[in-house]
Design a protein around this motif. Structure first.
Motif, short mmCIF file in Angstrom:
data_model
loop_
_atom_site.label_atom_id
_atom_site.label_comp_id
_atom_site.label_asym_id
_atom_site.label_seq_id
_atom_site.Cartn_x
_atom_site.Cartn_y
_atom_site.Cartn_z
N GLY A 82 0.26 -0.84 -0.34
CA GLY A 82 -0.52 -0.16 0.47
C GLY A 82 1.19 0.99 -0.24
O GLY A 82 0.23 2.32 -0.61
N VAL A 83 2.13 1.09 0.58
CA VAL A 83 2.78 2.53 1.12
C VAL A 83 3.29 2.76 -0.50
O VAL A 83 3.76 4.35 -0.96
N LEU A 84 3.62 1.67 -1.93
CA LEU A 84 4.72 1.44 -2.91
C LEU A 84 3.87 1.87 -3.45
O LEU A 84 3.92 2.77 -4.66
N ASN A 85 2.18 1.73 -3.61
CA ASN A 85 1.82 1.83 -4.57
C ASN A 85 0.17 3.24 -4.38
O ASN A 85 -0.42 3.57 -5.35
N GLY A 164 2.30 0.56 5.06
CA GLY A 164 1.16 -0.51 4.88
C GLY A 164 2.32 -0.86 4.40
O GLY A 164 1.87 -0.77 2.56
N SER A 165 2.03 -1.40 4.82
CA SER A 165 3.31 -3.44 4.38
C SER A 165 2.93 -3.88 3.63
O SER A 165 3.40 -4.85 2.41
N LEU A 169 -4.28 -4.83 -4.56
CA LEU A 169 -4.46 -4.50 -6.04
C LEU A 169 -5.13 -3.37 -6.20
O LEU A 169 -5.32 -2.63 -6.75
N ALA A 170 -6.51 -3.83 -5.45
CA ALA A 170 -7.68 -2.94 -5.19
C ALA A 170 -7.49 -1.51 -4.81
O ALA A 170 -6.33 -1.45 -4.20
N LEU A 171 -7.83 -0.39 -4.61
CA LEU A 171 -7.55 0.54 -3.85
C LEU A 171 -8.39 1.69 -3.10
O LEU A 171 -9.21 1.69 -2.77
N THR A 172 -7.26 0.05 -1.86
CA THR A 172 -8.50 0.18 -0.51
C THR A 172 -7.22 -0.03 0.39
O THR A 172 -5.88 -0.38 0.18
N PRO A 173 -7.23 0.06 1.78
CA PRO A 173 -6.17 0.55 2.55
C PRO A 173 -5.78 -1.23 2.66
O PRO A 173 -5.77 -2.18 2.26
N GLY A 214 -2.97 17.96 4.26
CA GLY A 214 -2.34 19.40 4.78
C GLY A 214 -1.67 18.60 6.20
O GLY A 214 -0.29 20.29 6.32
N ASP A 215 -2.76 18.87 6.80
CA ASP A 215 -2.64 18.53 8.20
C ASP A 215 -2.17 17.46 8.79
O ASP A 215 -1.94 17.34 10.25
N VAL A 216 -1.79 16.78 8.27
CA VAL A 216 -1.32 15.35 8.40
C VAL A 216 -0.04 15.04 8.15
O VAL A 216 0.70 16.00 6.63
N LYS A 217 0.74 14.64 9.02
CA LYS A 217 2.39 14.45 8.56
C LYS A 217 2.83 13.16 7.05
O LYS A 217 3.73 12.30 7.47
N ALA A 218 1.67 13.29 6.36
CA ALA A 218 2.03 11.95 5.20
C ALA A 218 3.01 11.97 4.01
O ALA A 218 2.85 13.19 3.96
N ILE A 219 4.04 10.46 4.16
CA ILE A 219 4.18 10.88 3.12
C ILE A 219 4.26 11.97 1.37
O ILE A 219 4.95 12.11 0.84
N GLY A 220 2.70 11.62 0.85
CA GLY A 220 2.23 12.46 0.09
C GLY A 220 3.08 12.92 0.27
O GLY A 220 2.57 14.10 -1.04
N ASN A 221 2.76 14.34 1.26
CA ASN A 221 2.92 15.56 1.31
C ASN A 221 4.32 16.27 0.61
O ASN A 221 4.05 17.73 0.50
N TYR A 222 4.97 15.61 0.56
CA TYR A 222 6.64 15.64 0.52
C TYR A 222 6.96 15.82 -1.02
O TYR A 222 8.11 16.66 -1.16
N ALA A 223 6.84 15.21 -1.17
CA ALA A 223 7.33 14.68 -2.67
C ALA A 223 7.42 16.55 -3.60
O ALA A 223 7.63 16.42 -4.67
N PRO A 224 5.94 16.99 -3.67
CA PRO A 224 5.40 17.45 -4.39
C PRO A 224 6.17 19.10 -3.96
O PRO A 224 5.85 19.88 -5.13
#
Length: 369
Positions: A82-85, A164-165, A169-173, A214-224
């Protein structure tokens, strides 16, 4: 799933003093090759491989358990994790400091544990309990205590990571989760060191949007932010400063730090919602209030920048960093810096608590050795 090398040293997790003593013992159980001298004078904010990391997995019932210390190294993940995809991951950042007397302190680690739990709920992930988070951090620091810089030479940056290790394949947790803690000795974040920094307002690439993460320290906030950072640094600036995505006139934060402005002795900082609720930000607000300053959490516009006396940034990595100037659409606005500024007073007050130079009357520091 995490994997460690065949000669990995693993220590079962238990919530007791003996587990911390065992973690501390590991620090001295090293071969001669690992006992080389560390150049404390030239620490930057770069990766250095340390000795141990901590790994804990989530069971099918949604609870984390059986955490272990192992030799620092690579982990194995399914290519469908989940983390990679889907970017299902969050992280924290906190520091360990060595006091003038040689003891090791953490600074408000329970705040990071609670923030991780809030972020995990938003990202549909289970999270370690506060006690599990704190125990994991303490064990990791003690097992790597030789990497905690001497007093005044830097700090040990601690990176807890929840992801999420499990494969999906589905868009699920993800069906499985992993919690890691790694540490790195660091010096100043900005190349300027303690010198004031210069920021460029990014008015094309928004960092976050209302209702997003934006108020979560999510990994997706940083590459952008990489593109905005790259553009700012190519022009000689220290970092980019972001504005809101709707009105494009309200300040939010820099790439890795929160923002404060000072006008006529009143300290203001952008309101929460699209910014990360920083632990250092919270601490500075509380310290400033205790010292006697008026502190306002509100919308801060570009117009406010034009009138400000001082500007500074805060964060675990940058601590309290004075801003010399901010440039917006070709206009450069300069601010007061130096020993008599509000930011310098707050920096001294904060770091004196973090490093044990003054008594901690707020109960913010946690001594772990």
């Amino acid at each position: 799933m995490a994997s460690s090398s065949s000669n990995a040293t693993q220590v079962p997790l238990s919530f007791s003093v003996p587990s911390l003593k065992e973690a501390s013992r590991l620090d001295s159980d090293r071969n001669d090759e690992e006992k080389e001298e560390i150049d404390w004078e030239n620490l930057g904010f770069t990766l250095t491989k340390t000795d141990y990391m901590y790994v804990m997995k989530c069971s099918r019932d949604g609870n984390f358990k059986d955490g272990k210390l192992s030799r620092h190294g690579n982990i194995e993940l399914s290519p469908h994790s989940g983390v990679l995809n889907y970017g299902q991951g969050i992280f924290e950042g906190l520091k360990a400091y060595r006091s003038a007397k040689g003891s090791i302190h953490l600074f408000r680690p329970e705040e990071n544990a609670k923030r991780m739990q809030i972020g995990a709920e938003r990202m549909c992930m289970p999270a370690p309990s506060v006690d599990q988070f704190l125990d994991a951090v303490k064990q990791t620091v003690l097992a790597n205590k030789r990497w905690v810089p001497p007093h005044g030479k830097g700090s040990l940056y601690i990176r807890p990571l929840l992801m999420g290790s499990g494969a999906t394949l589905a868009l699920t947790p993800a069906p499985e989760y992993m919690f890691l803690v790694c540490v790195v000795p660091v010096g100043h974040f900005f190349k300027e060191g303690m010198e004031p920094i210069n920021l460029l307002i990014e008015d094309e690439i928004p960092r976050a949007s209302l209702g997003g993460i934006g108020d979560v320290k999510a990994i997706g906030n940083y590459a952008p932010v990489f593109m905005a950072q790259k553009r700012a640094k190519s022009k000689g600036f220290s970092d980019a400063l972001y504005i809101d995505s709707v009105n494009k006139r309200y300040l939010e934060e820099a790439s890795v730090s929160n923002l404060f402005i000072v006008k006529d002795g009143v300290i203001s900082t952008p309101t929460k919602g699209t910014i990360l609720p920083g632990v250092t930000r919270k601490s500075i607000m509380e310290l400033a209030h205790n010292i006697g300053y008026q502190v306002c959490e509100r919308l801060v516009s570009i117009d406010d920048l034009r009138e400000a006396d001082e500007v500074f940034c805060t964060g675990t990595a940058v601590v309290v960093s004075p801003v010399s100037s901010i440039t917006y659409q070709g206009h450069r606005y300069s601010y007061r810096t130096g020993e008599e500024t509000v930011s310098k007073k707050l920096y001294t007050a904060l770091t004196s608590i973090q490093t044990g130079l003054v008594e901690d009357n707020n109960g913010w520091t946690v001594k772990i050795d």
